[in-house]
Write an enzyme that holds these catalytic residues in place. Structure first.
Site, mmCIF file in Angstrom:
data_model
loop_
_atom_site.group_PDB
_atom_site.id
_atom_site.type_symbol
_atom_site.label_atom_id
_atom_site.label_comp_id
_atom_site.label_asym_id
_atom_site.label_seq_id
_atom_site.Cartn_x
_atom_site.Cartn_y
_atom_site.Cartn_z
ATOM 1 N N LYS A 117 24.051 109.425 14.397
ATOM 2 C CA LYS A 117 23.553 109.568 15.768
ATOM 3 C C LYS A 117 22.658 108.386 16.080
ATOM 4 C CE LYS A 117 19.163 110.592 14.502
ATOM 5 N NZ LYS A 117 18.032 109.660 14.747
ATOM 6 N N ASP A 159 16.051 117.171 12.125
ATOM 7 C CA ASP A 159 17.186 116.828 12.980
ATOM 8 C C ASP A 159 18.525 117.324 12.435
ATOM 9 O OD1 ASP A 159 17.293 115.052 10.892
ATOM 10 O OD2 ASP A 159 17.528 113.256 12.123
#
Length: 271
Positions: free
Chosen positions: A8, A135
């Site tokens: 990401k 995350d």
């Protein structure tokens, strides 16, 4: 069974305040990109418990410290997981701000859920992933989100970069996330990233920033140079991802490789 944990990028990152638990409240956009590791698990009749192997970018930590194995052991505390051979091919660089380890852990949970028919819901998998890292839960649904809190509270965001290209550059420069946070001064932004991300991408350059750049770039001028070069070569937006040290640029057309950075990890792809 085989899957491909993807990385990401952070589009904007505001460090808002330090929490009483020692963490920080932030706001950021997590956006998935198609830079992937490969993770495979197979049932094994010859093993008593598990076997873990890796290829690709060298993994230098002990097996029990690898977040993939932490995910495996976490699910073993709840389910009777049979003997399993696990292989990780590492392609996402370490210490890059790309969430490679978090993705591997989350995809491990999803892979075990599918392989052994554990019938875990998405919300339960997110809860389990959250035990491994702030995350990690993002990679369960793996869709662009506005993230706040420790980076673990998600809400939908309308953003589509599928018509753009990304040029990512990762120098051989380790940046410790704890060190990055120690050097930053938290502050509330004038406008929330949730609002700014709705502006046209051509305006992001002057509106959306990563707070870590202010403290990290003066110590590592090479990162500022990479960002400047991406802009000089046509990027419409460029930034550091997370606490670094990857710098990415978003382009309207496929960019040509920049010769200055041949010795760095570089990656160009359609988003």
């Amino acid at each position: 069974m085989l899957c491909f944990p993807n990385a990401k990028i952070n589009i904007g990152l505001n460090v808002i305040e330090k929490r009483s638990d020692g963490f920080h409240n932030i706001e950021t956009i997590f956006y998935p990109i198609p830079l992937c590791d490969a993770l495979e698990i197979t049932n094994s009749n010859i093993l008593q418990d598990y076997q873990f192997s890796t290829t690709g970018i060298p993994v230098t930590i002990e097996d029990h410290d690898n977040i993939v194995m932490k995910a495996f052991q976490l699910l073993k505390t709840e389910f009777a997981i049979p003997p399993t051979a696990i292989h990780l091919h590492k392609n996402i660089p370490f210490g890059a701000g790309l969430g490679g380890g978090s993705a591997d852990a989350a995809f491990m949970i999803k892979l075990l859920n599918d392989q052994y028919h554990l019938k875990l819901s998405e919300s339960r998998m997110e809860q389990l992933a959250g035990m491994l890292g702030s995350d990690c839960p993002f990679f369960i649904q793996n869709k662009a989100v506005f993230a706040e809190g420790k980076g673990d509270i998600f809400s939908k965001v309308s953003i589509d970069l599928s018509n753009y290209f990304i040029y990512l550059i990762k120098p051989n420069l380790p940046i410790s996330t704890p060190e990055a946070y120690r050097c930053i001064t938290p502050k509330y932004p004038d406008k929330s990233l949730r609002e700014l991300i709705q502006q046209p991408i051509e305006l992001w350059k002057d509106l959306i920033f990563n707070d870590f750049e202010d403290s990290i770039f003066p110590k590592h001028e090479e990162l500022r140079t990479i960002k400047d070069m991406l802009y000089k070569n046509g990027a419409i937006y460029a930034a550091m991802s997370g606490s670094g040290s990857s710098i990415y640029g978003i382009f309207k057309h496929k960019p040509l490789p920049i010769s200055n950075f041949k010795n760095h990890f570089t990656w160009i792809s359609h988003l």
